[in-house]
Design an enzyme around this catalytic site. Structure first.
Site, PDB file in Angstrom:
ATOM      1  CE  LYS A  34      -2.448   1.658   3.789  1.00  0.00           C
ATOM      2  NZ  LYS A  34      -2.339   3.133   3.824  1.00  0.00           N
ATOM      3  CG  ASP A  61      -5.023   4.332   1.758  1.00  0.00           C
ATOM      4  OD1 ASP A  61      -6.152   4.865   1.526  1.00  0.00           O
ATOM      5  OD2 ASP A  61      -4.499   4.318   2.747  1.00  0.00           O
ATOM      6  CE  LYS A  63      -8.294   6.362   3.893  1.00  0.00           C
ATOM      7  NZ  LYS A  63      -6.895   6.212   4.121  1.00  0.00           N
ATOM      8  CG  ASP A  66     -12.463  17.056  -6.021  1.00  0.00           C
ATOM      9  OD1 ASP A  66     -13.317  17.744  -6.475  1.00  0.00           O
ATOM     10  OD2 ASP A  66     -11.241  17.394  -5.842  1.00  0.00           O
ATOM     11  CB  THR A 118     -11.192   3.144  12.014  1.00  0.00           C
ATOM     12  OG1 THR A 118      -9.824   3.641  11.470  1.00  0.00           O
ATOM     13  CG2 THR A 118     -11.756   2.058  11.197  1.00  0.00           C
ATOM     14  NE  ARG A 209       1.021   1.862  13.150  1.00  0.00           N
ATOM     15  CZ  ARG A 209       0.080   2.785  14.149  1.00  0.00           C
ATOM     16  NH1 ARG A 209       0.502   3.503  15.049  1.00  0.00           N
ATOM     17  NH2 ARG A 209      -1.118   2.434  13.651  1.00  0.00           N
TER      18      ARG A 209
HETATM   19  O1  C5P Z   1       0.200   0.274  11.251  1.00  0.00           O
HETATM   20  P1  C5P Z   1      -0.885   0.020  11.041  1.00  0.00           P
HETATM   21  O2  C5P Z   1      -1.197  -1.494  10.696  1.00  0.00           O
HETATM   22  O3  C5P Z   1      -2.112   0.602  11.959  1.00  0.00           O
HETATM   23  O4  C5P Z   1      -1.389   0.644   9.521  1.00  0.00           O
HETATM   24  C1  C5P Z   1      -2.761   0.433   8.975  1.00  0.00           C
HETATM   25  C2  C5P Z   1      -2.772   1.029   7.674  1.00  0.00           C
HETATM   26  O5  C5P Z   1      -4.106   1.405   7.087  1.00  0.00           O
HETATM   27  C3  C5P Z   1      -2.409   2.638   7.908  1.00  0.00           C
HETATM   28  O6  C5P Z   1      -1.550   3.002   6.517  1.00  0.00           O
HETATM   29  C4  C5P Z   1      -3.580   3.457   7.966  1.00  0.00           C
HETATM   30  O7  C5P Z   1      -3.519   4.719   7.307  1.00  0.00           O
HETATM   31  C5  C5P Z   1      -4.460   2.568   7.000  1.00  0.00           C
HETATM   32  N1  C5P Z   1      -6.056   2.854   7.425  1.00  0.00           N
HETATM   33  C6  C5P Z   1      -6.361   2.525   8.609  1.00  0.00           C
HETATM   34  N2  C5P Z   1      -7.731   2.738   8.944  1.00  0.00           N
HETATM   35  C7  C5P Z   1      -8.535   3.159   8.006  1.00  0.00           C
HETATM   36  C8  C5P Z   1      -8.146   3.106   6.789  1.00  0.00           C
HETATM   37  C9  C5P Z   1      -6.760   2.879   6.467  1.00  0.00           C
HETATM   38  O8  C5P Z   1      -5.671   2.228   9.603  1.00  0.00           O
HETATM   39  N3  C5P Z   1      -9.887   3.224   7.963  1.00  0.00           N
END
Ligand code: C5P
Length: 231
Positions: A34, A61, A63, A66, A118, A209
């Site tokens: 991603k 990603d 999003k 517009d 979220t 992460r």
């Molecule tokens: O580090 P982590 O596993 O929390 O990363 C989750 C990824 O998913 C990040 O890039 C975050 O921006 C993305 N994301 C999210 N919740 C969403 C949409 C995207 O955590 N609703």
């Protein structure tokens, strides 16, 4: 559940060189990556091109949110630079979602919609004048997404069962907020393990992460893949 949940590794790092070192270290076991706003704003199409040159598939990603014409053109541009999976905000409305679906069909790529971020809770929705609960709003926006002809959504793992029930087994679900058992939750609140998300029928999980911050990212990715396989 016969389908295999796929892993998308999120390249949430400031430098493209760091991201590519990670990709090379992880190797062939992870196919999907991603690229988000952080990397893309700095490096642009090069970030996608470098991944494609390594035989990877890319979830861009961005999003998009517009007017319909602008979103459709942004999808066409994303497809031209090589993105395989592209997303928009479902709250852009039915006309925007229909324009996105038309651009998707022309481009031959997959476009999905983000329902409720979220990070949004009831009070954040209320501040926007939305009286529905977050869950009701997710269902409403997922319904608009499906009616417009888009194949699926980004959603939290907790919404998976509800979306599966309402929109069927073929509705595509891409699920962030994943933490292997024992991993640090960080700022994610509504989390599930890879196995739980797979059992709940996620098509893709997005993991940042837990892989990026692991002492050995390729081992961490491998463990997640095993967990998905055995779910
Ligand atoms: O580090 P982590 O596993 O929390 O990363 C989750 C990824 O998913 C990040 O890039 C975050 O921006 C993305 N994301 C999210 N919740 C969403 C949409 C995207 O955590 N609703």
């Amino acid at each position: 559940m016969t389908k295999q949940t796929k892993l998308i590794s999120a390249l949430d790092v400031p430098e493209l060189s760091t991201a590519l070192q990670l990709v090379d270290r992880i190797g062939p076991s992870v196919e999907w990556y991603k690229v988000g706003k952080q990397l893309f704003t700095h490096y642009g199409p090069e970030a996608v091109h470098e991944l494609k040159a390594r035989g990877k598939r890319v979830f861009l990603d961005m999003k998009f949110h517009d007017i319909p014409n602008t979103v459709a053109q942004a999808i066409r541009s994303s497809a031209l630079i090589g993105a395989d999976l592209i997303n928009v905000h479902a709250s852009g409305g039915p006309a925007m979602l229909s324009a996105a679906a038309e651009a998707m069909r022309e481009a031959g790529k997959t476009v999905i919609a983000v329902t409720v971020l979220t990070s949004m809770d009831q009070s954040q929705l209320e501040a926007l004048g939305i009286t529905a609960t977050p869950a009701e709003q997710v269902v409403r926006l997922a319904g608009l997404t499906q009616s417009a002809g888009l194949p699926g959504v980004v959603c939290s793992a907790l919404e998976l069962p509800m979306l599966r029930e309402k929109f069927g087994p073929d509705f595509l679900t891409v699920v962030p907020g994943i933490r292997p058992a024992g991993a640090d939750a960080g700022d994610q609140k509504r989390i599930m393990t890879p196995a739980q998300a797979a059992q709940a029928g996620a098509d893709f999980i997005v993991v940042g992460r837990p892989i990026l911050a692991a002492p050995e990212p390729s081992e961490a990715a491998q463990k997640i893949l095993e967990e998905l396989k055995n779910a």
